[in-house]
Design an enzyme around this catalytic site. Structure first.
Site, PDB file in Angstrom:
ATOM      1  N   LYS A   1      49.144  40.662  43.038  1.00  0.00           N
ATOM      2  CA  LYS A   1      48.201  39.546  42.941  1.00  0.00           C
ATOM      3  C   LYS A   1      48.036  39.072  41.492  1.00  0.00           C
ATOM      4  CE  LYS A   1      43.889  40.401  44.220  1.00  0.00           C
ATOM      5  NZ  LYS A   1      44.308  41.763  44.434  1.00  0.00           N
TER       6      LYS A   1
ATOM      7  N   LYS B   1      47.258  53.617  40.992  1.00  0.00           N
ATOM      8  CA  LYS B   1      47.466  52.185  41.184  1.00  0.00           C
ATOM      9  C   LYS B   1      48.123  51.524  39.969  1.00  0.00           C
ATOM     10  CE  LYS B   1      44.848  48.039  42.499  1.00  0.00           C
ATOM     11  NZ  LYS B   1      44.901  47.265  41.252  1.00  0.00           N
TER      12      LYS B   1
ATOM     13  N   THR C   1      50.179  39.569  39.077  1.00  0.00           N
ATOM     14  CA  THR C   1      51.478  39.003  38.691  1.00  0.00           C
ATOM     15  C   THR C   1      51.554  37.537  39.100  1.00  0.00           C
ATOM     16  OG1 THR C   1      52.525  41.160  38.925  1.00  0.00           O
ATOM     17  CG2 THR C   1      53.981  39.245  38.979  1.00  0.00           C
TER      18      THR C   1
ATOM     19  N   TRP D   1      57.857  37.463  38.854  1.00  0.00           N
ATOM     20  CA  TRP D   1      58.105  38.806  38.290  1.00  0.00           C
ATOM     21  C   TRP D   1      59.434  38.807  37.530  1.00  0.00           C
ATOM     22  CZ3 TRP D   1      61.859  42.613  39.070  1.00  0.00           C
ATOM     23  CH2 TRP D   1      61.559  43.868  38.571  1.00  0.00           C
TER      24      TRP D   1
ATOM     25  N   ALA E   1      36.595  45.731  43.995  1.00  0.00           N
ATOM     26  CA  ALA E   1      36.247  44.907  45.160  1.00  0.00           C
ATOM     27  C   ALA E   1      35.994  45.740  46.406  1.00  0.00           C
ATOM     28  CB  ALA E   1      37.344  43.889  45.439  1.00  0.00           C
TER      29      ALA E   1
ATOM     30  N   PHE F   1      41.642  43.253  45.587  1.00  0.00           N
ATOM     31  CA  PHE F   1      42.121  43.725  46.886  1.00  0.00           C
ATOM     32  C   PHE F   1      42.341  42.572  47.869  1.00  0.00           C
ATOM     33  CE2 PHE F   1      40.081  47.826  45.427  1.00  0.00           C
ATOM     34  CZ  PHE F   1      41.286  48.451  45.174  1.00  0.00           C
TER      35      PHE F   1
ATOM     36  N   PHE G   1      60.578  40.101  46.137  1.00  0.00           N
ATOM     37  CA  PHE G   1      61.180  41.374  45.745  1.00  0.00           C
ATOM     38  C   PHE G   1      62.687  41.287  45.964  1.00  0.00           C
ATOM     39  CE2 PHE G   1      56.854  42.620  45.911  1.00  0.00           C
ATOM     40  CZ  PHE G   1      56.703  43.838  45.272  1.00  0.00           C
TER      41      PHE G   1
ATOM     42  N   ARG H   1      39.882  39.928  35.553  1.00  0.00           N
ATOM     43  CA  ARG H   1      39.089  41.127  35.258  1.00  0.00           C
ATOM     44  C   ARG H   1      39.816  42.032  34.265  1.00  0.00           C
ATOM     45  NH1 ARG H   1      38.712  43.991  40.702  1.00  0.00           N
ATOM     46  NH2 ARG H   1      40.811  43.138  40.838  1.00  0.00           N
TER      47      ARG H   1
END
Length: 557
Positions: free
Chosen positions: A71, A105, A73, A409, A273, A301, A381, A94
């Site tokens: 998210k 994570k 990214t 990415w 979150a 999230f 991906f 954030r």
């Protein structure tokens, strides 16, 4: 391809003064933390408050999976793409917590060629905001216990102390502790608890405060305990507000860093979150909206948590009105929701994709309930296939939903041009008709049940006896007309992390309800959600190091 930290460390960064100049901010309105980090001055907002507000775009996602959705990214890559198209775009996000960074994570600076820099600083101590919040939280706890030790003039019931200590590290051993052991001079012995800093009410207060005056007012309203007559005891009652405010005088100022391409990124606050309201600060968002033309922000999230709280808590309490939502999904995450094991997610599986895409469908439905236009984007991906892309594209188009594939990415801003153009077209042609999900006049139970039914898809809600008693007490104390902040697992629409896809015929179990009076919301704890996480068997911290030969940090991701 190089690792995230290798890419970040090879970046040629602009001096933060030059980054600020891109959005019309002079050196006089910066408080420098070296060459590449700065805080905005307390007076900058007054200088730009009459500027026209930018368009506000929220980035959210489907329920997260072990494969990662990217998210942040996407948020960074979309901003880079908009800047490539000549737009004055700013990303407002954030700050990362050390808990996930050293846990499982990872950090929160984006990934690949869609990152924020300096990446190591952002993921670790940054400008000290989290340390200030931790100190303020624990000062209040110390003053509370000190008051009891020295006569307890407020008649605090030691069995009804609600304020917990905090630290910004995952440490399950501190969830339930005993303090005051030893002699009489060592304090009153009682049970106590730790939460992670990002779950502290002070974090929420910092993120929802308009200015220092508002911050002090909110800090004073924090309910820390109840007296023997059942009346709340506050931080003001303990005369702790002033000292906490002094600790937070710099932390309340938003931070400025940059993307890999040298575009501005305003980073501030970091509530989780799943156990808090999951959005960056109101001050940072509003500042960005006065300095740019398009602001990209993010909610933590899945959309069932972050987006719901962004809409029903942050926007409601601040007056913000989002213009569009970008909903992030990945082929891997959809297949995982369709029952594919993590080890097999790299293999094409259209059957599992068809089964798991119901998770995306539910989030689309939910966002439409708020009246905000949606663009679905797939974070690409290398293991994805064209057949899988085409399946998802057609599915979204059949649902009359904008769709864009993002390769940020791998390609940075250039890989997000299609998404950026879809966002610009949506902003130009699809007006937002934003409204919160529920009215504040509803009872606490009605608000909880509205969220559970409309957003999660539950058929009902059950309450523990403790939760029922707490709701009745909050009602009697006048805390009813506030939004509800649901603490729930991020991995499922339900409160059971094992129910993937779009679960049906389930109930939400409310085990605890309490007031965050300073933040301005009621917290409802569901299922087995924890406010102090633990480290995994092999924490990410084991792979993080400092190389004395190169003076570089390694292993961050």
């Amino acid at each position: 391809m190089k690792s995230d930290i290798e890419i970040a460390q090879e970046a040629i960064m602009l001096n933060v003064k030059d980054v600020a100049a891109k959005i019309g901010v002079s050196e006089d309105d910066l408080e420098l933390y070296g060459k590449y980090k700065a805080k905005f001055s307390e007076h900058l907002y007054d200088k730009c408050k009459d500027n026209e507000d930018a368009k506000l775009v929220l980035v959210t996602a489907i329920n997260p999976t072990p494969a990662g959705e990217g998210k942040t990214t996407i948020s960074v890559g979309l901003t880079e793409a908009l800047c490539e198209l000549g737009k004055n775009a700013i990303v407002a996000l954030r700050e990362p917590s050390l808990g996930p960074c050293f846990g499982m994570k990872g950090g929160a600076a984006g990934g690949g060629y869609s990152q924020l820099v300096p990446m190591e600083d952002l993921n670790l101590h940054f400008t000290g905001d989290f340390h200030a919040i931790t100190s303020a939280n624990n000062l209040l706890a110390a003053m509370l216990d000190n008051h009891i030790q020295h006569g307890n003039a407020l008649n605090i019931d030691p069995k009804r102390i609600t304020w917990k200590r905090c630290m910004d590290i995952n440490d399950r051993a501190l969830r339930n502790i005993v303090i005051g052991m030893g002699g009489k001079a060592d304090g009153v012995m009682r049970e106590d608890h730790f939460i992670i800093t990002v779950a502290s009410e002070i974090m929420a207060i910092l993120c929802l405060s308009e200015d220092m005056k508002d911050l002090k007012k909110r800090l004073g309203m924090i309910v820390v305990a109840y007296n023997s007559n059942g009346k709340p005891v506050t931080a003001d009652d303990l005369k702790a507000t002033g000292a906490m405010s002094a600790l937070l005088k710099d932390a309340i100022k938003p931070n400025l860093i940059q993307t890999l391409s040298g575009n501005p990124a305003i980073i501030h606050g970091g509530p989780f979150a799943n156990i808090a309201h999951g959005c960056n600060s109101v001050r940072a968002t509003k500042m960005a909206m006065k300095l740019g033309d398009i602001v990209i922000t993010e909610a933590g999230f899945g959309a069932d948590l972050g987006a719901e709280k962004f809409f029903d808590i942050k926007c409601r309490l601040s007056g913000l009105k989002p213009d569009a939502v970008v909903l992030v999904a990945t082929v891997k995450a959809l297949k995982y929701n369709g029952g594919v094991a993590k080890s097999e997610l790299g293999q094409e599986n259209l059957k599992a994709l068809a089964k798991g895409i119901v998770n995306l469908d539910k989030h689309i439905e939910n966002i439409k309930k708020y009246g905000v236009p949606i663009i679905v984007t797939l974070n690409s991906f290398v293991t994805d296939t064209e057949a899988e892309y085409e399946f998802i594209r057609k599915h979204c188009e059949d649902a009359q939903c904008e769709f864009a594939l993002a390769n940020v990415w791998k390609d940075g801003g250039k890989g997000g041009i299609d998404l950026a153009q879809k966002v610009l077209n949506t902003l130009a042609t699809k007006p937002s008709d934003f409204a919160p999900l529920y009215e504040l006049e509803l009872s606490v139970e009605e608000k909880i049940e509205t969220i559970a039914r409309e957003i999660y898809g539950a058929v009902g809600v059950t309450y523990s006896d403790v939760a029922k008693k707490s709701i009745a007490e909050l009602d009697s104390l006048g805390f009813k007309n506030m939004p509800v902040c649901m603490a729930k697992t991020q991995y499922s629409l339900s409160d059971n992390p094992n129910l993937l896809g779009r679960p049906r015929d389930f109930t939400i179990d409310i085990r605890e309800v309490y007031i965050n009076a300073g933040a301005g919301f009621v917290v409802a704890i569901t299922g087995k959600i924890l406010t102090m996480p633990g480290l995994p068997k092999v924490p990410a911290a084991e792979g993080i190091d400092f190389d004395c030969e190169t003076d570089k940090i390694t292993g961050l991701f």
